[in-house]
Design a protein around this motif. Structure first.
Motif, PDB file in Angstrom:
ATOM      1  N   MET A   1       0.826  -1.226   0.000  1.00 35.90           N
ATOM      2  CA  MET A   1       0.000   0.000   0.000  1.00 35.90           C
ATOM      3  C   MET A   1       0.862   1.279   0.000  1.00 35.90           C
ATOM      4  O   MET A   1       0.559   2.241  -0.668  1.00 35.90           O
ATOM      5  CB  MET A   1      -0.897  -0.020   1.239  1.00 35.90           C
ATOM      6  N   HIS A   2       1.981   1.213   0.758  1.00 34.07           N
ATOM      7  CA  HIS A   2       2.904   2.353   0.766  1.00 34.07           C
ATOM      8  C   HIS A   2       3.377   2.645  -0.654  1.00 34.07           C
ATOM      9  O   HIS A   2       3.426   3.807  -1.083  1.00 34.07           O
ATOM     10  CB  HIS A   2       4.127   2.035   1.644  1.00 34.07           C
ATOM     11  N   LEU A   3       3.746   1.559  -1.343  1.00 37.93           N
ATOM     12  CA  LEU A   3       4.287   1.715  -2.684  1.00 37.93           C
ATOM     13  C   LEU A   3       3.237   2.290  -3.632  1.00 37.93           C
ATOM     14  O   LEU A   3       3.520   3.173  -4.441  1.00 37.93           O
ATOM     15  CB  LEU A   3       4.783   0.349  -3.191  1.00 37.93           C
TER      16      LEU A   3
ATOM     17  N   PRO B   1      -0.739  -2.465  12.959  1.00 37.44           N
ATOM     18  CA  PRO B   1      -0.961  -3.403  11.852  1.00 37.44           C
ATOM     19  C   PRO B   1      -1.724  -2.749  10.702  1.00 37.44           C
ATOM     20  O   PRO B   1      -2.291  -1.656  10.862  1.00 37.44           O
ATOM     21  CB  PRO B   1      -1.817  -4.497  12.507  1.00 37.44           C
ATOM     22  N   SER B   2      -1.757  -3.421   9.583  1.00 38.28           N
ATOM     23  CA  SER B   2      -2.443  -2.858   8.412  1.00 38.28           C
ATOM     24  C   SER B   2      -3.933  -2.645   8.694  1.00 38.28           C
ATOM     25  O   SER B   2      -4.566  -1.756   8.116  1.00 38.28           O
ATOM     26  CB  SER B   2      -2.257  -3.762   7.198  1.00 38.28           C
ATOM     27  N   SER B   3      -4.482  -3.425   9.613  1.00 40.08           N
ATOM     28  CA  SER B   3      -5.911  -3.259   9.935  1.00 40.08           C
ATOM     29  C   SER B   3      -6.197  -1.896  10.579  1.00 40.08           C
ATOM     30  O   SER B   3      -7.344  -1.469  10.680  1.00 40.08           O
ATOM     31  CB  SER B   3      -6.363  -4.371  10.888  1.00 40.08           C
ATOM     32  N   GLY B   4      -5.156  -1.218  11.021  1.00 40.89           N
ATOM     33  CA  GLY B   4      -5.327   0.115  11.634  1.00 40.89           C
ATOM     34  C   GLY B   4      -5.647   1.190  10.612  1.00 40.89           C
ATOM     35  O   GLY B   4      -5.998   2.316  10.977  1.00 40.89           O
ATOM     36  N   GLY B   5      -5.511   0.867   9.333  1.00 39.16           N
ATOM     37  CA  GLY B   5      -5.801   1.839   8.286  1.00 39.16           C
ATOM     38  C   GLY B   5      -4.552   2.587   7.853  1.00 39.16           C
ATOM     39  O   GLY B   5      -3.482   2.467   8.458  1.00 39.16           O
TER      40      GLY B   5
ATOM     41  N   GLY C   1       3.594  13.066   6.516  1.00 36.82           N
ATOM     42  CA  GLY C   1       3.911  11.815   7.196  1.00 36.82           C
ATOM     43  C   GLY C   1       2.886  10.766   6.796  1.00 36.82           C
ATOM     44  O   GLY C   1       1.731  11.089   6.499  1.00 36.82           O
ATOM     45  N   VAL C   2       3.311   9.525   6.746  1.00 38.69           N
ATOM     46  CA  VAL C   2       2.417   8.430   6.356  1.00 38.69           C
ATOM     47  C   VAL C   2       2.661   7.249   7.298  1.00 38.69           C
ATOM     48  O   VAL C   2       3.816   6.919   7.586  1.00 38.69           O
ATOM     49  CB  VAL C   2       2.709   7.986   4.898  1.00 38.69           C
ATOM     50  N   ILE C   3       1.584   6.626   7.755  1.00 34.06           N
ATOM     51  CA  ILE C   3       1.702   5.461   8.635  1.00 34.06           C
ATOM     52  C   ILE C   3       0.832   4.327   8.082  1.00 34.06           C
ATOM     53  O   ILE C   3      -0.359   4.548   7.790  1.00 34.06           O
ATOM     54  CB  ILE C   3       1.167   5.775  10.059  1.00 34.06           C
ATOM     55  N   TYR C   4       1.404   3.175   7.939  1.00 33.19           N
ATOM     56  CA  TYR C   4       0.622   2.001   7.539  1.00 33.19           C
ATOM     57  C   TYR C   4       1.452   0.753   7.803  1.00 33.19           C
ATOM     58  O   TYR C   4       2.652   0.731   7.516  1.00 33.19           O
ATOM     59  CB  TYR C   4       0.253   2.087   6.044  1.00 33.19           C
ATOM     60  N   ASP C   5       0.818  -0.266   8.309  1.00 32.51           N
ATOM     61  CA  ASP C   5       1.417  -1.589   8.443  1.00 32.51           C
ATOM     62  C   ASP C   5       2.814  -1.534   9.093  1.00 32.51           C
ATOM     63  O   ASP C   5       3.805  -1.966   8.493  1.00 32.51           O
ATOM     64  CB  ASP C   5       1.501  -2.234   7.038  1.00 32.51           C
ATOM     65  N   ASN C   6       2.854  -1.019  10.301  1.00 31.05           N
ATOM     66  CA  ASN C   6       4.101  -0.957  11.080  1.00 31.05           C
ATOM     67  C   ASN C   6       5.220  -0.199  10.377  1.00 31.05           C
ATOM     68  O   ASN C   6       6.403  -0.529  10.527  1.00 31.05           O
ATOM     69  CB  ASN C   6       4.585  -2.376  11.416  1.00 31.05           C
ATOM     70  N   GLU C   7       4.841   0.778   9.603  1.00 28.04           N
ATOM     71  CA  GLU C   7       5.858   1.562   8.902  1.00 28.04           C
ATOM     72  C   GLU C   7       5.469   3.038   8.870  1.00 28.04           C
ATOM     73  O   GLU C   7       4.364   3.386   8.463  1.00 28.04           O
ATOM     74  CB  GLU C   7       6.028   1.034   7.473  1.00 28.04           C
ATOM     75  N   ALA C   8       6.398   3.853   9.318  1.00 25.25           N
ATOM     76  CA  ALA C   8       6.188   5.308   9.287  1.00 25.25           C
ATOM     77  C   ALA C   8       7.169   5.922   8.299  1.00 25.25           C
ATOM     78  O   ALA C   8       8.346   5.545   8.272  1.00 25.25           O
ATOM     79  CB  ALA C   8       6.420   5.888  10.679  1.00 25.25           C
ATOM     80  N   ARG C   9       6.667   6.827   7.482  1.00 26.39           N
ATOM     81  CA  ARG C   9       7.544   7.498   6.514  1.00 26.39           C
ATOM     82  C   ARG C   9       7.284   8.994   6.535  1.00 26.39           C
ATOM     83  O   ARG C   9       6.151   9.427   6.772  1.00 26.39           O
ATOM     84  CB  ARG C   9       7.257   7.000   5.095  1.00 26.39           C
TER      85      ARG C   9
END
Lengths: 360, 193
Positions: free
Chosen positions: A1-3, A30-34, A343-351
């Protein structure tokens, strides 16, 4: 999804630089967090007032395009049952610079209403998109636009958000960040308690508490006219910025690699000013965790105009994701750019991304 | 103070002084107390026109005039403001003219809170931007202009949008909704008592 977000939406807007990336299952997101997108400080003022200040909102055209792409992304993701939440992290408008007369007035004055109207009309394209019913942007109140809470149009603006909703409780919170200045170690206990209460998850503050909070905020900035700068007199040193190419291999190489440009608490090579608010955010999270039996692992803020991710692994795990700003400048990897960060957050990843006009 | 109470004259002075102090206290308190934000509400379906596109079409004109004639209650079959067509004739013409439908024609050039001289023929001076429209999911991205008619019966709410060109006329006025006020203010009754 990030990509997908990056390639199919964000890179349509302009050149994209990676400022920082943290992928770690200890974020407990997790990804379920949106999918969560954070737009930091914009500091919009009307076009006439802009003439009085060295800095005004950067890259308004890119901001509008970003908002449009976020709408598209949200619509597309909803078809796949992925929730997308967009936040504006506060200081959407700069009422302190727009209407200095209201600085000392803790009420909804005519000047306030007129100032807000002028800002909205002068930036109609951006405001319309950011407030689009399809985007449902969640606004945080910043110190420079705290008084928006008086207006019916901003009734849903809050001082903090805790997410995601789950049976285990939230793992993160977002706030503007100015409250952390009240939690710095040299502040009196009364002010610290007020700040903890006001941005804490216990209850929505009442009018009196909001008034006290406003008073403390205003006192901290009294006498400043912000004509030179607001937060960063010189470009914020983000250390490194990696331009993301349009070549697929290039994108994969950048984004599937290791964590990027993380500042570690306790690293003697990192000056204390680069770690500002990390300890306060962590201390605050510990208080909230204790009170609610939660396990908050990271915080998302704006306010400092200094995009960075700070990680503390010294005794447990806590991360501060500071999303930067759309005003003043940043510098990294030998490049200086007008701040235009998200900033972007998804699936245990922050960018954190920096956006710039294409082929500048 | 004790001495003042001993004579009628002094009692009068004391009374006046007390009254003055009370007045000062009341006025001071009322000036300092937080005032609720002024806002306009869109009333229930029977008490509003619904959004009508501008410039007005023949259908739009008829919708507005019928609503006004009925005194702002759609379900009525009665004339309540029979002279509405006469009162609002000039305004209806302006709202039918695309060249007029810019924000600069609606409000004072130097004070965006006040209406223009042209609009003062039908509306009270103050413009309200804050609207509560519970018929919508979210507030309008750009706050509309709400003008109250001179008789005080209706709010005319105008939606705005970006102009088609960069002409210095400000935002374009795109839609209108007319709604009853939250409560009637029949001040004439007080005069006839």
């Amino acid at each position: 999804m990030h990509l997908r977000f990056l390639k199919d939406y964000l890179m349509k807007v302009g050149d994209v630089y990676l400022v920082s990336r943290l992928k770690d299952s200890r974020l407990q997101y997790p990804s379920s967090g949106g999918f969560r997108v954070f737009i930091p400080d914009l500091h919009l003022i009307d076009k006439e007032r802009e003439q009085h200040f060295k800095y005004s909102t950067n890259n308004l055209d890119l901001l509008g395009k970003c908002a449009q792409e976020f709408i598209n992304f949200k619509q597309d993701a909803s078809r796949e049952n992925i929730d997308v939440y967009v936040y504006q992290l506060g200081d959407f408008m700069d009422l302190w610079r727009e209407i200095p007369v209201s600085f000392s007035k803790n009420k909804a004055t005519d000047e306030l209403k007129k100032g807000v109207q002028k800002i909205m009309e002068d930036h109609i394209d951006q405001v319309k998109l950011l407030r689009d019913p399809g985007l449902k942007t969640q606004f945080l109140l910043g110190n420079h636009d705290f008084d928006l809470h008086y207006l019916t149009d901003f009734v849903d603006s809050e001082l903090s958000y805790y997410f995601p909703i789950s049976s285990k409780g939230p793992s993160a919170f977002a706030l503007h960040g100015d409250a952390f200045s009240m939690l710095e170690r040299n502040m009196p206990a009364g002010i610290k308690n007020l700040a903890v209460y006001i941005v804490g998850p216990g209850a929505k503050p009442d009018t009196k508490q909001l008034g006290q909070f406003r008073k403390e905020t205003v006192n901290a900035y009294k006498g400043k006219d912000f004509s030179g700068y607001i937060q960063q007199p010189t470009p914020a040193a983000v250390s490194r910025m990696m331009k993301i190419g349009t070549d697929q291999a290039d994108i994969d190489g950048v984004l599937n690699g290791a964590n990027f440009n993380i500042k570690h608490m306790g690293d003697p090579a990192i000056p204390a000013c680069d770690l500002r608010y990390a300890q306060e955010a962590e201390d605050f999270a510990m208080l909230v965790n204790k009170e609610h039996s939660w396990d908050i692992r990271f915080s998302v803020i704006g306010h400092t105009h200094y995009a960075r991710i700070i990680l503390d692994e010294r005794d447990g795990f806590f991360a501060l994701v500071d999303c930067g700003a759309w005003i003043e400048y940043c510098q990294g990897s030998g490049i200086t750019l007008p701040c235009a960060q998200i900033g972007v957050i998804y699936d245990n990843e922050a960018r954190i991304y920096q956006i710039a006009s294409k082929n500048r | 103070m004790i001495r003042l109470c001993r004579t009628n004259k002094n009692s009068k002075e004391l009374f006046t002084a007390t009254l003055l102090i009370a007045l000062v206290f009341i006025l001071t308190y009322s000036a300092c107390a937080p005032k609720p934000a002024a806002f306009v509400v869109v009333r229930e379906g029977d008490f509003r026109t619904g959004w009508i596109d501008l410039p007005l079409s023949e259908n739009g004109k008829e919708k507005i005039l019928t609503f006004l004639i009925k005194g702002g209650v759609n379900s009525r079959g009665d004339y309540v403001i029979p002279n509405a067509p006469k009162i609002y004739d000039g305004l209806i013409k302006l709202l039918s003219d695309p060249a007029f439908l810019y924000i600069s024609n609606f409000r004072d050039k130097n004070n965006i809170d006040k209406i223009s001289k042209t609009m003062s023929k039908w509306f009270k001076p103050k413009i309200i931007h804050q609207l509560i429209d519970a018929t919508k999911d979210r507030p309008s991205p750009i706050p509309p202009l709400a003008l109250r008619d001179l008789q005080g019966n209706f709010w005319w709410i105008f939606l705005t949008d970006r102009p088609d060109n960069s002409a210095d006329k400000g935002l374009k006025i795109t839609q209108v909704l007319i709604t009853l006020v939250p409560a009637q203010e029949m001040k004439q009754y007080a005069k006839t008592k």
